[in-house]
Design a protein around this motif. Structure first.
Motif, PDB file in Angstrom:
ATOM      1  N   ALA A  69       5.568  -6.165 -42.245  1.00 18.45           N
ATOM      2  CA  ALA A  69       5.521  -6.787 -43.713  1.00 18.45           C
ATOM      3  C   ALA A  69       4.151  -7.746 -43.716  1.00 18.45           C
ATOM      4  O   ALA A  69       3.427  -7.853 -44.224  1.00 18.45           O
ATOM      5  CB  ALA A  69       6.709  -7.648 -44.595  1.00 18.45           C
ATOM      6  N   HIS A  70       4.315  -8.557 -42.458  1.00 18.55           N
ATOM      7  CA  HIS A  70       3.295  -9.617 -42.490  1.00 18.55           C
ATOM      8  C   HIS A  70       1.888  -9.070 -42.327  1.00 18.55           C
ATOM      9  O   HIS A  70       0.805  -9.426 -42.807  1.00 18.55           O
ATOM     10  CB  HIS A  70       3.703 -10.208 -41.053  1.00 18.55           C
ATOM     11  N   VAL A  71       2.030  -7.941 -41.467  1.00 22.63           N
ATOM     12  CA  VAL A  71       0.585  -6.931 -41.320  1.00 22.63           C
ATOM     13  C   VAL A  71       0.128  -6.335 -42.758  1.00 22.63           C
ATOM     14  O   VAL A  71      -0.941  -6.485 -42.906  1.00 22.63           O
ATOM     15  CB  VAL A  71       0.728  -5.916 -40.270  1.00 22.63           C
ATOM     16  N   SER A  72       1.130  -6.305 -43.635  1.00 25.11           N
ATOM     17  CA  SER A  72       0.673  -5.614 -44.756  1.00 25.11           C
ATOM     18  C   SER A  72       0.236  -6.679 -45.772  1.00 25.11           C
ATOM     19  O   SER A  72      -0.926  -6.610 -46.340  1.00 25.11           O
ATOM     20  CB  SER A  72       1.830  -4.762 -45.724  1.00 25.11           C
ATOM     21  N   LEU A  73       0.651  -7.811 -45.507  1.00 27.75           N
ATOM     22  CA  LEU A  73       0.248  -8.753 -46.123  1.00 27.75           C
ATOM     23  C   LEU A  73      -1.140  -9.410 -45.697  1.00 27.75           C
ATOM     24  O   LEU A  73      -1.939  -9.644 -46.611  1.00 27.75           O
ATOM     25  CB  LEU A  73       1.242 -10.100 -46.081  1.00 27.75           C
ATOM     26  N   ALA A  74      -1.472  -9.485 -44.509  1.00 29.49           N
ATOM     27  CA  ALA A  74      -2.673  -9.743 -44.019  1.00 29.49           C
ATOM     28  C   ALA A  74      -3.669  -8.860 -44.477  1.00 29.49           C
ATOM     29  O   ALA A  74      -4.829  -9.180 -44.685  1.00 29.49           O
ATOM     30  CB  ALA A  74      -2.480  -9.862 -42.525  1.00 29.49           C
ATOM     31  N   HIS A  75      -3.538  -7.483 -44.471  1.00 27.77           N
ATOM     32  CA  HIS A  75      -4.368  -6.553 -45.121  1.00 27.77           C
ATOM     33  C   HIS A  75      -4.636  -6.778 -46.487  1.00 27.77           C
ATOM     34  O   HIS A  75      -5.807  -6.642 -46.600  1.00 27.77           O
ATOM     35  CB  HIS A  75      -3.778  -5.138 -44.534  1.00 27.77           C
ATOM     36  N   ARG A  76      -3.902  -6.915 -47.377  1.00 29.54           N
ATOM     37  CA  ARG A  76      -4.031  -7.352 -48.636  1.00 29.54           C
ATOM     38  C   ARG A  76      -4.875  -8.517 -48.750  1.00 29.54           C
ATOM     39  O   ARG A  76      -5.859  -8.550 -49.575  1.00 29.54           O
ATOM     40  CB  ARG A  76      -2.705  -7.466 -49.598  1.00 29.54           C
ATOM     41  N   THR A  77      -4.634  -9.537 -47.940  1.00 29.91           N
ATOM     42  CA  THR A  77      -5.164 -10.887 -47.952  1.00 29.91           C
ATOM     43  C   THR A  77      -6.706 -11.000 -47.645  1.00 29.91           C
ATOM     44  O   THR A  77      -7.654 -11.420 -48.066  1.00 29.91           O
ATOM     45  CB  THR A  77      -4.471 -11.979 -47.286  1.00 29.91           C
ATOM     46  N   PHE A  78      -6.737 -10.116 -46.224  1.00 31.86           N
ATOM     47  CA  PHE A  78      -8.030 -10.361 -45.738  1.00 31.86           C
ATOM     48  C   PHE A  78      -9.120  -9.153 -46.026  1.00 31.86           C
ATOM     49  O   PHE A  78     -10.162  -9.358 -45.976  1.00 31.86           O
ATOM     50  CB  PHE A  78      -7.810 -10.659 -44.045  1.00 31.86           C
ATOM     51  N   VAL A  79      -8.476  -7.832 -46.021  1.00 35.10           N
ATOM     52  CA  VAL A  79      -9.073  -6.829 -46.030  1.00 35.10           C
ATOM     53  C   VAL A  79      -9.427  -6.326 -47.711  1.00 35.10           C
ATOM     54  O   VAL A  79     -10.562  -5.978 -47.751  1.00 35.10           O
ATOM     55  CB  VAL A  79      -8.788  -5.830 -45.132  1.00 35.10           C
ATOM     56  N   GLU A  80      -8.369  -6.266 -48.518  1.00 36.26           N
ATOM     57  CA  GLU A  80      -8.468  -5.779 -49.691  1.00 36.26           C
ATOM     58  C   GLU A  80      -9.098  -6.797 -50.758  1.00 36.26           C
ATOM     59  O   GLU A  80      -9.209  -6.365 -51.678  1.00 36.26           O
ATOM     60  CB  GLU A  80      -7.430  -5.102 -49.981  1.00 36.26           C
ATOM     61  N   SER A  81      -9.342  -7.973 -50.132  1.00 37.26           N
ATOM     62  CA  SER A  81      -9.966  -9.134 -51.142  1.00 37.26           C
ATOM     63  C   SER A  81     -11.438  -8.662 -51.513  1.00 37.26           C
ATOM     64  O   SER A  81     -12.125  -7.936 -50.649  1.00 37.26           O
ATOM     65  CB  SER A  81      -9.995 -10.326 -50.500  1.00 37.26           C
ATOM     66  N   SER A  82     -12.137  -9.510 -52.296  1.00 35.01           N
ATOM     67  CA  SER A  82     -13.415  -8.856 -52.872  1.00 35.01           C
ATOM     68  C   SER A  82     -14.214 -10.329 -52.896  1.00 35.01           C
ATOM     69  O   SER A  82     -13.904 -11.083 -53.642  1.00 35.01           O
ATOM     70  CB  SER A  82     -13.442  -8.613 -54.174  1.00 35.01           C
ATOM     71  N   PRO A  83     -15.104 -10.398 -51.843  1.00 37.47           N
ATOM     72  CA  PRO A  83     -15.236  -9.427 -50.645  1.00 37.47           C
ATOM     73  C   PRO A  83     -14.328  -9.763 -49.529  1.00 37.47           C
ATOM     74  O   PRO A  83     -13.792 -10.813 -49.406  1.00 37.47           O
ATOM     75  CB  PRO A  83     -16.886  -9.915 -50.380  1.00 37.47           C
ATOM     76  N   PRO A  84     -14.418  -8.350 -49.013  1.00 39.86           N
ATOM     77  CA  PRO A  84     -13.541  -8.719 -47.691  1.00 39.86           C
ATOM     78  C   PRO A  84     -13.820  -9.603 -46.607  1.00 39.86           C
ATOM     79  O   PRO A  84     -14.828  -9.863 -46.359  1.00 39.86           O
ATOM     80  CB  PRO A  84     -13.507  -7.284 -46.886  1.00 39.86           C
ATOM     81  N   TRP A  85     -12.964 -10.398 -46.294  1.00 42.22           N
ATOM     82  CA  TRP A  85     -13.275 -11.433 -45.276  1.00 42.22           C
ATOM     83  C   TRP A  85     -13.001 -10.719 -43.994  1.00 42.22           C
ATOM     84  O   TRP A  85     -13.857 -11.305 -43.081  1.00 42.22           O
ATOM     85  CB  TRP A  85     -11.926 -12.512 -45.326  1.00 42.22           C
ATOM     86  N   VAL A  86     -12.339  -9.775 -43.632  1.00 44.32           N
ATOM     87  CA  VAL A  86     -12.329  -9.147 -42.415  1.00 44.32           C
ATOM     88  C   VAL A  86     -12.583  -7.905 -42.711  1.00 44.32           C
ATOM     89  O   VAL A  86     -11.932  -7.003 -43.258  1.00 44.32           O
ATOM     90  CB  VAL A  86     -10.762  -9.195 -41.689  1.00 44.32           C
ATOM     91  N   PRO A  87     -13.520  -6.862 -41.663  1.00 40.59           N
ATOM     92  CA  PRO A  87     -13.660  -5.660 -41.905  1.00 40.59           C
ATOM     93  C   PRO A  87     -12.571  -4.822 -41.605  1.00 40.59           C
ATOM     94  O   PRO A  87     -11.676  -5.040 -40.718  1.00 40.59           O
ATOM     95  CB  PRO A  87     -14.831  -5.363 -41.104  1.00 40.59           C
ATOM     96  N   GLU A  88     -12.575  -3.613 -42.113  1.00 40.15           N
ATOM     97  CA  GLU A  88     -11.298  -2.819 -42.068  1.00 40.15           C
ATOM     98  C   GLU A  88     -11.216  -2.268 -40.647  1.00 40.15           C
ATOM     99  O   GLU A  88     -10.197  -2.281 -40.153  1.00 40.15           O
ATOM    100  CB  GLU A  88     -11.632  -1.623 -42.873  1.00 40.15           C
ATOM    101  N   ARG A  89     -12.295  -1.917 -39.818  1.00 41.98           N
ATOM    102  CA  ARG A  89     -12.155  -1.537 -38.407  1.00 41.98           C
ATOM    103  C   ARG A  89     -11.867  -2.564 -37.503  1.00 41.98           C
ATOM    104  O   ARG A  89     -10.955  -2.390 -36.750  1.00 41.98           O
ATOM    105  CB  ARG A  89     -13.691  -0.954 -38.167  1.00 41.98           C
ATOM    106  N   LEU A  90     -12.402  -3.670 -37.758  1.00 41.81           N
ATOM    107  CA  LEU A  90     -11.973  -4.997 -37.113  1.00 41.81           C
ATOM    108  C   LEU A  90     -10.382  -5.029 -37.029  1.00 41.81           C
ATOM    109  O   LEU A  90      -9.596  -5.426 -36.182  1.00 41.81           O
ATOM    110  CB  LEU A  90     -12.695  -6.040 -37.232  1.00 41.81           C
ATOM    111  N   PHE A  91      -9.800  -5.146 -38.451  1.00 44.48           N
ATOM    112  CA  PHE A  91      -8.519  -5.323 -38.605  1.00 44.48           C
ATOM    113  C   PHE A  91      -7.706  -4.102 -37.720  1.00 44.48           C
ATOM    114  O   PHE A  91      -6.810  -4.720 -37.159  1.00 44.48           O
ATOM    115  CB  PHE A  91      -8.225  -5.194 -40.046  1.00 44.48           C
ATOM    116  N   ILE A  92      -8.141  -3.019 -37.884  1.00 41.17           N
ATOM    117  CA  ILE A  92      -7.246  -1.936 -37.130  1.00 41.17           C
ATOM    118  C   ILE A  92      -7.198  -1.846 -35.769  1.00 41.17           C
ATOM    119  O   ILE A  92      -6.198  -1.944 -35.095  1.00 41.17           O
ATOM    120  CB  ILE A  92      -7.744  -0.613 -37.809  1.00 41.17           C
ATOM    121  N   GLU A  93      -8.481  -2.412 -35.268  1.00 38.52           N
ATOM    122  CA  GLU A  93      -8.391  -2.355 -33.863  1.00 38.52           C
ATOM    123  C   GLU A  93      -7.643  -3.661 -33.276  1.00 38.52           C
ATOM    124  O   GLU A  93      -7.028  -3.677 -32.132  1.00 38.52           O
ATOM    125  CB  GLU A  93      -9.900  -2.628 -33.374  1.00 38.52           C
ATOM    126  N   LEU A  94      -7.718  -4.890 -34.050  1.00 39.97           N
ATOM    127  CA  LEU A  94      -6.831  -5.951 -33.476  1.00 39.97           C
ATOM    128  C   LEU A  94      -5.334  -5.850 -33.681  1.00 39.97           C
ATOM    129  O   LEU A  94      -4.487  -6.137 -32.801  1.00 39.97           O
ATOM    130  CB  LEU A  94      -7.155  -7.207 -34.259  1.00 39.97           C
TER     131      LEU A  94
END
Length: 229
Positions: A59-84
């Motif tokens: 659940a923490h990972v899902s929350l981080a994805h919504r907060t960092f990746v799905e924000s506008s503009p995204p703070w963390v790129p999608e590929r970087l998030f998945i690799e980390l």
């Protein structure tokens, strides 16, 4: 005798300045974020997460994805998030805490930013558990208080478990969609791993999970070798 005025020669053109070619470099260096602004950005993005992060690592990972990746503009790129996230999942220990620390270190530019992200993510839960432990310990000698806590805490735990399960289920589905996309092999590996994770006893998790990671890596590497020929 009439004197004729000769036309004056045009003034010499100025020599090209040596600083004209480097002006874009100077402007880009002037606009690069400083270390203090990076730390401020890490603090701005991480301070609320410790208060709303329920449900465990998934659940923490899902929350981080919504907060960092799905924000506008995204703070963390999608590929970087998945690799980390993949790297954190392959290491022993709490994957969500490792992911948060890695994101803070990458976005903040160093170890200090990673420690700040770790501190902000863990502090609210740490304070809450310390207070709860002190309350339980101080009331353990009183029979009336102990009986009331014995009634309230299990009911509270049931509600938290139900909320956490829904968060984990939603997080697993969202992460699977992001990482597997339309890849049949990845979806197959995902379903096999989820089935083993649900059916195996907790005592076998210490060797089954690394085995599943190794099998998944071997399967994807074999496909890469086969398709590259």
């Amino acid at each position: 005798r009439r004197l004729t005025r000769l036309p004056c020669p045009p003034p010499p053109s100025p020599a090209p300045s040596m600083t004209t070619d480097t002006s874009p470099l100077l402007s880009s260096s002037q606009h690069s974020p400083s270390a203090s602004s990076r730390l401020a950005s890490v603090f701005h993005h991480f301070w609320p997460l410790g208060f709303v992060a329920f449900g465990g690592p998934q659940a923490h990972v899902s929350l981080a994805h919504r907060t960092f990746v799905e924000s506008s503009p995204p703070w963390v790129p999608e590929r970087l998030f998945i690799e980390l996230f993949a790297l954190a999942s392959a290491l022993p220990g709490p994957s969500s805490t490792q992911l948060m620390t890695a994101i803070g270190a990458v976005k903040g530019g160093g170890i200090l930013a990673g420690l700040l992200a770790f501190f902000l993510f863990q502090l609210p839960g740490f304070i809450t558990l310390v207070i709860a432990g002190m309350l339980v310990g101080s009331n353990s000698g009183s029979s009336s208080s102990g009986d009331s806590l014995a009634v309230v805490l299990p009911k509270l735990a049931l509600g938290l478990i139900a909320a956490a399960f829904s968060q984990v289920l939603l997080a697993s589905f969202q992460i699977s969609k992001k990482t597997c996309a339309a890849d049949t092999l990845l979806w197959t590996l995902n379903l096999i791993s989820a089935t083993f994770a649900l059916l195996i006893p907790a005592a076998a998790a210490s060797w089954v999970f690394p085995l599943l990671l190794a099998c998944g890596a071997a399967a994807t590497f074999a496909r890469h070798v086969a398709t590259s020929k």
